[in-house]
Design an enzyme around this catalytic site. Sequence first.
Site, mmCIF file in Angstrom:
data_model
loop_
_atom_site.group_PDB
_atom_site.id
_atom_site.type_symbol
_atom_site.label_atom_id
_atom_site.label_comp_id
_atom_site.label_asym_id
_atom_site.label_seq_id
_atom_site.Cartn_x
_atom_site.Cartn_y
_atom_site.Cartn_z
ATOM 1 N N THR A 54 22.297 0.894 8.543
ATOM 2 C CA THR A 54 21.358 -0.214 8.464
ATOM 3 C C THR A 54 21.035 -0.525 7.004
ATOM 4 O O THR A 54 20.903 -1.682 6.619
ATOM 5 C CB THR A 54 20.080 0.145 9.244
ATOM 6 N N ASN A 112 18.848 -3.614 15.982
ATOM 7 C CA ASN A 112 17.747 -4.427 16.498
ATOM 8 C C ASN A 112 16.396 -3.991 15.932
ATOM 9 O O ASN A 112 15.485 -4.795 15.786
ATOM 10 C CB ASN A 112 17.688 -4.323 18.024
ATOM 11 N N GLY A 169 35.253 -3.328 6.618
ATOM 12 C CA GLY A 169 34.920 -2.067 5.956
ATOM 13 C C GLY A 169 33.575 -2.153 5.270
ATOM 14 O O GLY A 169 33.499 -2.313 4.049
ATOM 15 N N TYR A 170 32.524 -2.111 6.047
ATOM 16 C CA TYR A 170 31.166 -2.136 5.478
ATOM 17 C C TYR A 170 30.519 -0.751 5.577
ATOM 18 O O TYR A 170 30.127 -0.161 4.585
ATOM 19 C CB TYR A 170 30.262 -3.118 6.225
ATOM 20 N N GLU A 215 28.703 -13.476 11.937
ATOM 21 C CA GLU A 215 29.021 -12.574 13.037
ATOM 22 C C GLU A 215 27.895 -12.584 14.080
ATOM 23 O O GLU A 215 28.155 -12.611 15.276
ATOM 24 C CB GLU A 215 29.213 -11.177 12.470
#
Lengths: 377, 317
Positions: free
Chosen positions: B53, B291, B45-46, B161
């Site tokens: 971003t 990216n 849960g971010y 991750e």
Amino acid sequence: MDFDYNDEQKMLKQGAREFFEKECPKSLVKQMMEDEKGNPPELWKKMSQLGWLGLIYPEKYGGGDGNMIDLIALEEEMGRACLPGPFLSTVLLSGLFILHNGSEEQKKEILPKIAGGQLILTLALTEQSDSYEASAVSVEAKAEKDDYIIDGTKLFVPDAQIADYIICIARTKKGDKPEDGLTAFLVDRKTPGITITLLKTLAGDKLCEVVFNKVKVSKKNIIGKLDQAWGPLQQTLQQVKIAQCAEMVGGAQRALELAADHAKKRIQFDRPIGSFPVIHHLIANAMMDVDACKFLTYEAAWKFSEGMPCAKEIAMAKAWTGEAYQRTAAMGHQVLGGIGYTLDGEMHLYFRRAKSGELTLGDGKFHREALAKELGM
Amino acid sequence: MLWAPGLLGGLTGGVQGPIIMQHGTPEQKKEWLPKIAAGAQFALGYTEPNAGTDLASLQIRAAKDGNDYILNGQKMFSTGAHNARYHWLAARTNPEMPKHKGVSMIIADLTAPGVTVTKLTTIAGDRTNEVFYDNVRVPQTNRIGPEGEGWNITRSALAAERGDLGTFPWPKILVDELIQYAKETKRNGKPLSEDPQIRQTLAQLSMDVSVLRLFGRRLNYMIEKNQDISWSAPFSKIFESELSQRIANQGMNIMGLYGQLEQGSKYAKLKGHIELAYLTMVVRSFGGGSNLRLRSDIATRGMGLPREPQLAMPVKK
């Protein structure tokens, strides 16, 4: 495989960097681009004294017993320095071909003199057909008693204008396959019938037209086996490509550093242009590109030095490195803008060499095709 | 984080265990590590609607109330939240502090009263979720690490991750499948593998797979040697995600009209992998960190370029 050099190789690399910074400044590089000989004799002599011209040869031929990893550590610094001169043609193309294929007598006669800086050699393979395929070799050598008579024209021969000997790959027999019937002759450049014309090139490196007009060579001067030069030549070219890739790695790394340094210092819109994300992206892409060059080259060199099959790895390294070096130097020009477009700058040296390196010994397309074959397609 | 299962597989409890080992109290270790070992499922849960971003601007509020926190707010792209028991939450415990400093790491129970999980469907057909918190009570003992340290903990979890992404097996599998396909498939009476352009494309993709492998191995090498990997870790992530997209896109071209057939369709080739990859791989260039942003991280950390200056006058939200 390690992703770094060992301590001795690091010392060699660092020593080479310091040496070239002092002995091979960019002013000398630029001067040599204009110079017809293109090889500063003092520099060549000093490199010989440091043992670098014989680094890759066995001790009994005046060499340093180095392996491929030692060689690529040195090559990276040569690429960074934009070293002019006949290292690739003399030490690698010619010397390694003789080392792997020559008679004991030929090896003892020639290799110590290459290592000692007394002999310059080159290898004449390509012709007007502009191809590295065996079918492209049309220069003929016909037997006549104890001699062969070589007739035809070689093109894009590096450093022939200063070579003492030219190893000429000539057709001695029309076989079923184009690979059959090719022979390597060691030809004294001063033999009557040889005419050398220096070409004007992008990178100021010395490529020549070499015309053989009924040039007489003794049978004793055949290197390796009659009619069977092609396979051994390809093996030598494979080894040389690894070294050439390392040279391009060194050049690409330096082009990247020059671009990043400029981006940190150049102020526009009241800030260093290196703080714009668009510049971050160019630099980040080039970092990944250059690292890919490095690791593909290191892997090819490592497998080669371990005696493992490495045709795939070499094809990958050469295809990637040639194109990535060009991309990196072109990116460098974009970042440097006008100041990089003047002859006073250094970026153009890398931009020129990147392209000639990409084209020499087979470009990306050529090596992707070679890789496709290796993948069973 | 947006994670599509199916082709990609989901993240399980991979990041929680090591972080609790590193930052948890003895009581927390005793409580959570056995649960994780027994297979307790966590969803991450971010991300929030206005914190992608720029993750540190997350808004979900954890207000102190006695021995508890009261949670109010919303999480987005929480893959697996409809199956998972626990939510690994980055929440704002102190709105007065600068945005990086007021965040804490909290484990919430997704079955608690006041939690609503609603479905979001990805273009690849996978499910992810929005999770709404309406006055949800969580004991303060569920906070991992000190209050206000959530940002640093999240960053180390994200780094783990991203390192994981370097071991992603699909680029190699898909390229090998495409090479096999090109050898076995004829068009106009000739195998595709004899087409010079297809040979070039597959050789290039195969080189790219080697570069990805070397980036991954170099990262391990640097970790073994205790070298700084903050700039080199994203290499694998960026390169893999964009390579996966190239493989899918160029694989489609090699397969021609057959490329568009889904898994399970009549005439589908390679189990519909390329069609599925064409959609699924889209997520990989922004999931786990964009990216576009990571390239700036590489250039600033690895090559010493200056960061982009902060705006003197922040845009009002």
